[in-house]
Write a protein that holds these residues in place. Structure first.
Motif, PDB file in Angstrom:
ATOM      1  N   ASN A   4      -8.716  77.516 -11.797  1.00  0.00           N
ATOM      2  CA  ASN A   4      -9.674  76.411 -11.927  1.00  0.00           C
ATOM      3  C   ASN A   4      -8.921  75.132 -12.291  1.00  0.00           C
ATOM      4  N   PRO A   5      -8.611  74.271 -11.313  1.00  0.00           N
ATOM      5  CA  PRO A   5      -7.903  73.024 -11.607  1.00  0.00           C
ATOM      6  C   PRO A   5      -8.856  71.860 -11.861  1.00  0.00           C
ATOM      7  N   ARG A   6      -8.318  70.830 -12.509  1.00  0.00           N
ATOM      8  CA  ARG A   6      -9.065  69.597 -12.726  1.00  0.00           C
ATOM      9  C   ARG A   6      -8.081  68.465 -12.978  1.00  0.00           C
ATOM     10  N   VAL A   7      -8.408  67.273 -12.497  1.00  0.00           N
ATOM     11  CA  VAL A   7      -7.629  66.078 -12.819  1.00  0.00           C
ATOM     12  C   VAL A   7      -8.598  64.924 -13.001  1.00  0.00           C
ATOM     13  N   THR A  52     -31.803  98.287  -8.283  1.00  0.00           N
ATOM     14  CA  THR A  52     -30.775  97.866  -7.332  1.00  0.00           C
ATOM     15  C   THR A  52     -29.505  98.700  -7.498  1.00  0.00           C
ATOM     16  N   LEU A  53     -28.776  98.841  -6.383  1.00  0.00           N
ATOM     17  CA  LEU A  53     -27.491  99.519  -6.402  1.00  0.00           C
ATOM     18  C   LEU A  53     -26.383  98.538  -6.792  1.00  0.00           C
ATOM     19  N   PRO A  54     -25.202  99.024  -7.179  1.00  0.00           N
ATOM     20  CA  PRO A  54     -24.086  98.128  -7.522  1.00  0.00           C
ATOM     21  C   PRO A  54     -23.584  97.363  -6.296  1.00  0.00           C
ATOM     22  N   SER A  55     -23.000  96.184  -6.565  1.00  0.00           N
ATOM     23  CA  SER A  55     -22.318  95.392  -5.537  1.00  0.00           C
ATOM     24  C   SER A  55     -20.917  95.080  -6.069  1.00  0.00           C
ATOM     25  N   PRO A  56     -20.006  96.053  -6.020  1.00  0.00           N
ATOM     26  CA  PRO A  56     -18.707  95.928  -6.706  1.00  0.00           C
ATOM     27  C   PRO A  56     -17.766  94.913  -6.087  1.00  0.00           C
ATOM     28  N   ASN A  57     -18.009  94.466  -4.865  1.00  0.00           N
ATOM     29  CA  ASN A  57     -17.077  93.557  -4.195  1.00  0.00           C
ATOM     30  C   ASN A  57     -17.489  92.090  -4.301  1.00  0.00           C
ATOM     31  N   LEU A  58     -18.405  91.776  -5.185  1.00  0.00           N
ATOM     32  CA  LEU A  58     -18.836  90.391  -5.331  1.00  0.00           C
ATOM     33  C   LEU A  58     -17.707  89.512  -5.870  1.00  0.00           C
ATOM     34  N   ARG A  59     -17.646  88.293  -5.344  1.00  0.00           N
ATOM     35  CA  ARG A  59     -16.722  87.279  -5.847  1.00  0.00           C
ATOM     36  C   ARG A  59     -17.503  86.285  -6.707  1.00  0.00           C
ATOM     37  N   PRO A  60     -16.833  85.484  -7.485  1.00  0.00           N
ATOM     38  CA  PRO A  60     -17.546  84.444  -8.240  1.00  0.00           C
ATOM     39  C   PRO A  60     -18.129  83.383  -7.304  1.00  0.00           C
ATOM     40  N   GLU A  61     -19.189  82.733  -7.744  1.00  0.00           N
ATOM     41  CA  GLU A  61     -19.683  81.549  -7.058  1.00  0.00           C
ATOM     42  C   GLU A  61     -18.708  80.396  -7.313  1.00  0.00           C
ATOM     43  N   ARG A  62     -18.598  79.452  -6.345  1.00  0.00           N
ATOM     44  CA  ARG A  62     -17.544  78.432  -6.424  1.00  0.00           C
ATOM     45  C   ARG A  62     -18.106  77.045  -6.184  1.00  0.00           C
ATOM     46  N   ILE A  63     -17.375  76.044  -6.731  1.00  0.00           N
ATOM     47  CA  ILE A  63     -17.719  74.644  -6.518  1.00  0.00           C
ATOM     48  C   ILE A  63     -16.446  73.816  -6.389  1.00  0.00           C
ATOM     49  N   LYS A  64     -16.507  72.805  -5.511  1.00  0.00           N
ATOM     50  CA  LYS A  64     -15.531  71.719  -5.466  1.00  0.00           C
ATOM     51  C   LYS A  64     -16.318  70.436  -5.716  1.00  0.00           C
ATOM     52  N   SER A  65     -15.818  69.604  -6.636  1.00  0.00           N
ATOM     53  CA  SER A  65     -16.605  68.455  -7.058  1.00  0.00           C
ATOM     54  C   SER A  65     -15.710  67.257  -7.320  1.00  0.00           C
ATOM     55  N   TRP A  66     -16.219  66.080  -7.005  1.00  0.00           N
ATOM     56  CA  TRP A  66     -15.536  64.850  -7.409  1.00  0.00           C
ATOM     57  C   TRP A  66     -16.561  63.816  -7.826  1.00  0.00           C
ATOM     58  N   GLU A  67     -16.135  62.904  -8.664  1.00  0.00           N
ATOM     59  CA  GLU A  67     -17.005  61.835  -9.126  1.00  0.00           C
ATOM     60  C   GLU A  67     -16.189  60.573  -9.361  1.00  0.00           C
ATOM     61  N   THR A  68     -16.850  59.438  -9.308  1.00  0.00           N
ATOM     62  CA  THR A  68     -16.239  58.159  -9.633  1.00  0.00           C
ATOM     63  C   THR A  68     -17.297  57.267 -10.243  1.00  0.00           C
ATOM     64  N   THR A 101     -12.633  42.400 -19.741  1.00  0.00           N
ATOM     65  CA  THR A 101     -14.063  42.605 -19.488  1.00  0.00           C
ATOM     66  C   THR A 101     -14.614  43.863 -20.136  1.00  0.00           C
ATOM     67  N   GLN A 102     -13.743  44.663 -20.778  1.00  0.00           N
ATOM     68  CA  GLN A 102     -14.161  45.942 -21.355  1.00  0.00           C
ATOM     69  C   GLN A 102     -14.873  46.807 -20.314  1.00  0.00           C
ATOM     70  N   THR A 103     -14.265  46.873 -19.117  1.00  0.00           N
ATOM     71  CA  THR A 103     -14.765  47.711 -18.034  1.00  0.00           C
ATOM     72  C   THR A 103     -13.828  48.895 -17.852  1.00  0.00           C
ATOM     73  N   LYS A 104     -14.347  50.097 -17.930  1.00  0.00           N
ATOM     74  CA  LYS A 104     -13.535  51.303 -17.718  1.00  0.00           C
ATOM     75  C   LYS A 104     -13.894  51.912 -16.369  1.00  0.00           C
ATOM     76  N   LEU A 105     -12.916  51.975 -15.472  1.00  0.00           N
ATOM     77  CA  LEU A 105     -13.071  52.653 -14.192  1.00  0.00           C
ATOM     78  C   LEU A 105     -12.575  54.080 -14.361  1.00  0.00           C
ATOM     79  N   ARG A 106     -13.260  55.039 -13.766  1.00  0.00           N
ATOM     80  CA  ARG A 106     -12.875  56.441 -13.951  1.00  0.00           C
ATOM     81  C   ARG A 106     -13.169  57.245 -12.690  1.00  0.00           C
ATOM     82  N   ALA A 107     -12.432  58.340 -12.547  1.00  0.00           N
ATOM     83  CA  ALA A 107     -12.624  59.247 -11.416  1.00  0.00           C
ATOM     84  C   ALA A 107     -12.103  60.615 -11.805  1.00  0.00           C
ATOM     85  N   SER A 108     -12.635  61.659 -11.151  1.00  0.00           N
ATOM     86  CA  SER A 108     -12.165  63.020 -11.434  1.00  0.00           C
ATOM     87  C   SER A 108     -12.421  63.922 -10.240  1.00  0.00           C
ATOM     88  N   TYR A 109     -11.622  64.983 -10.162  1.00  0.00           N
ATOM     89  CA  TYR A 109     -11.795  66.048  -9.171  1.00  0.00           C
ATOM     90  C   TYR A 109     -11.613  67.374  -9.891  1.00  0.00           C
TER      91      TYR A 109
END
Length: 651
Positions: free
Chosen positions: A403-406, A441-457, A415-423
């Motif tokens: 799980n990376p993040r920057v 329900t029966l087992p589902s042993p091969n399930l993977r995690p749910e995933r997200i890719k996100s960015w904001e500015t 002007t006391q303005t802060k610009l910001r961004a992240s991924y």
């Protein structure tokens, strides 16, 4: 989507252009809020380069709210539908994500169920110092479940002379609330204790009662000015009578006997040490135990079976991290954070269903998770900020995940303005039932995690010596491997994809006018969501090309608070635009529009005796204009609710 991105560019350029002529603001300490959850180190709000919202204890007291779900409805990007009156099931959707995509921490301890679920309906705001909401994926520090946000709830720390505060209140629907809080500190130690009781008959005339006991305490002790010890306990015991099924009280026949009881215990203990000026250590131990008892006796009109179930879910966790503060080089402050985490999750469930025969099931499972995380922080003259990080999860069920993040930001001093961004990227693990199976329900042993890719500015603008604050954020999320139920033979698979994007805007103003302290809070969210792939499952829950359920395009809030020496008045209006929901009163169910609404609450308090003890009276009215609305189709939301009481404070 293109239109939304153009709007972001235009608004950003206008804001920066309008501030170019403003002279250098005087330095101020008014915005000295310390945010812990963003980096696991203490940062002032101006140093944080992600979207963060903080709710202080003072705001909770001014609005006289008692549940965490109520105070968070003012925050942009947050939608909180509830299935009826107090105590009923309450979900939270942040930036279009699912309700299981939000990691909830209490004093640093994870309190979600395995798989991210958390019901916000039965978590009172007793003895809470503040709430931090950090939006966007936070898996680089916190791992699974933090796909949409981290909600960090911090218990009040005792300090100063011992203060005892006792309140009692009553209202319509036979609602009664009693609370006691005691806190204080001396020398290097402090304590706080809180206890409360809530009773209400609910808004329906059949089987809608809710009652809850809660207890919380926190202890702090400093040793040799180098070591800080802390421990906290929070216990909740609530019973909610459930009169409705999936279609809601407007369409279902009310069930006179169905009820659920929940007990939750949260233990937290930690050690912070600064044995040198450049090396800090933090050790966090946590324990969560939650039990749920559900009973639904056979009723010839409503039920064809007698059902009972008991589930117990627990988590034991250890989190150890250390911060290395490097020497300042060319006016650059550098902090490296590294750490390890281990947790063991447990789940037990027994259920029994009696019709013409008896069916019983039992589940007893556990899983281990190990994690390693690393983060760097660079700060040049409180103007340029950069924070990359990554966390590796090693789970014995779904394997290894990164799980990376920057994040980065730039403060424009004139002007006391802060610009910001992240991924960032993040995951949410499968539930125990999804991985190991359940009663039907029966087992589902091969399930993977749910995933997200996100960015904001976005940007944060501070004006008039920080008396005015403007926050603007654009975000975009891409979800994949979302888990869906298929059939009883092959129950669950990672087959769904979706996306969401939006704009969040906040304006906060605080000003003293003569002897009155005035504060104004405005927020607005514009949200677009779309289901992309449903894995050919079909149905109305997840329809490709259509909006996701219960995610309104527009949400907003207005809060005005007026404070004087002896009295306080608060006005809060939340507004929600049209959204999509499902109508379970038809076969098959169909997608329908959920109508927009605006709900206004007011609260006031007056100190009638300013002595020893101090005596105050208070009152609040929820849904002042008696608006008829629904947050979930078919489930009637409470109409006008009034509560009044008295408080006595000893010091």
């Amino acid at each position: 989507m293109l239109k939304l991105k153009k709007t972001v560019v235009v608004v950003s350029l206008l804001m920066i252009g309008n501030q170019a002529h403003i002279g250098k603001a005087e330095e101020t300490t008014r915005l000295d809020t310390v945010v812990i959850s963003a980096t696991k180190t203490d940062l002032s709000k101006k140093q944080v380069t992600q979207t963060v919202n903080t709710i202080e204890n003072k705001e909770i007291a001014q609005q006289q709210v008692t549940e965490i779900s109520e105070i968070m409805k003012n925050i942009p990007g947050v939608s909180i539908p509830q299935t009826g009156s107090r105590g009923s099931s309450t979900s939270i959707f942040i930036r279009g994500g699912s309700s299981n995509h939000n990691l909830v921490l209490v004093d640093g301890v994870r309190v979600n169920a395995a798989g991210g679920g958390f019901d916000f309906s039965q978590f009172p705001l007793d003895n809470i110092d503040r709430i931090e909401l950090l939006k966007g994926p936070q898996g680089s520090l916190y791992g699974s479940d933090a796909m949409s946000a981290v909600i960090n709830i911090i218990t009040k720390k005792g300090k100063g002379p011992v203060v005892t505060d006792i309140t009692a209140a009553g209202g319509n629907n036979n609602t009664f609330e009693e609370k006691i809080n005691v806190s204080g500190g001396a020398g290097n130690g402090g304590f706080s204790v809180g206890a409360s009781r809530v009773d209400t008959d609910g808004v329906l005339n059949v089987n809608n009662r809710f009652n809850q006991n809660s207890f919380s305490t926190r202890l702090d002790q400093k040793l040799y000015d180098k070591i800080n010890l802390n421990a906290s306990v929070r216990y909740l015991d609530g019973l909610y009578q459930i009169p409705t099924a999936s279609a809601g009280d407007r369409f279902d026949i009310l069930d006179p006997q169905n009820f659920t009881r929940r007990r939750k215990t949260i233990l937290s203990s930690g050690v912070d040490s600064s044995l040198t000026s450049w090396w800090d250590h933090k050790l966090q131990l946590g324990l969560l135990n939650e039990e749920r008892f559900s009973t639904d006796p056979r009723n010839p009109v409503v039920d064809t079976a007698d059902s009972q179930s008991h589930s117990a879910e627990g988590r034991q966790s250890i989190d150890y991290s250390w911060n290395f503060k490097l020497p300042v080089v060319m006016e650059v402050n550098t902090i490296f954070t590294a750490g390890i985490a281990m947790e063991r999750e447990l789940f037990e469930q027994t259920s029994r269903r009696i019709t013409t025969s008896t069916t019983s099931t039992a589940i007893d499972q556990s899983r281990m998770n190990h994690a390693y995380f690393f983060q760097g922080q660079w700060n040049w003259k409180d103007m340029v900020f950069l924070t990359p990080g990554v966390r590796m999860e090693q789970n014995e069920v779904y394997g290894t995940e990164a799980n990376p993040r920057v994040t980065g930001g730039f403060m424009i001093p004139p002007t006391q303005t802060k610009l910001r961004a992240s991924y960032a990227q993040g995951i949410t693990e499968p539930t125990f039932t999804q991985s190991f199976g359940g009663a039907t329900t029966l087992p589902s042993p091969n399930l993977r995690p749910e995933r997200i890719k996100s960015w904001e500015t976005g940007f944060d603008q501070y004006l008039m010596d920080d008396k005015v604050e403007i926050n603007f954020t654009y975000f975009h999320n891409e979800y994949k491997d979302l888990i869906s139920f298929i059939n009883t033979t092959l129950p669950f698979r990672n087959i769904l994809k979706a996306e969401s994007s939006g704009i969040e805007t906040v304006i906060k103003v605080s000003q003293k006018v003569q002897s009155y302290d005035l504060s104004l809070y405005l927020s607005h969210t514009y949200l677009e969501t779309k289901a992309l792939e449903d894995g050919t499952v079909g149905g109305t829950l997840f329809t490709p090309g259509q909006e996701l359920l219960r995610r309104p395009k527009h949400r907003g809030a207005i809060t005005l608070n007026i404070e004087h020496s002896r009295f306080n008045f608060n006005w809060n209006t939340t507004m929600q635009g049209e959204s999509i929901d499902r109508d379970f009163s038809t076969v098959p169910e169909r997608r329908v529009n959920l109508q927009p609404y605006a709900k206004t609450d007011i609260a006031g308090s007056v100190v009638v005796w300013k002595g020893a003890p101090e005596v105050r009276v208070f009152a609040k009215v929820e849904n002042l204009f008696n608006v008829k609305y629904e947050e979930v189709l078919g489930f009637s939301a409470p109409r006008l609710q009034a509560l009044a009481g008295v408080g006595v404070k000893f010091q």
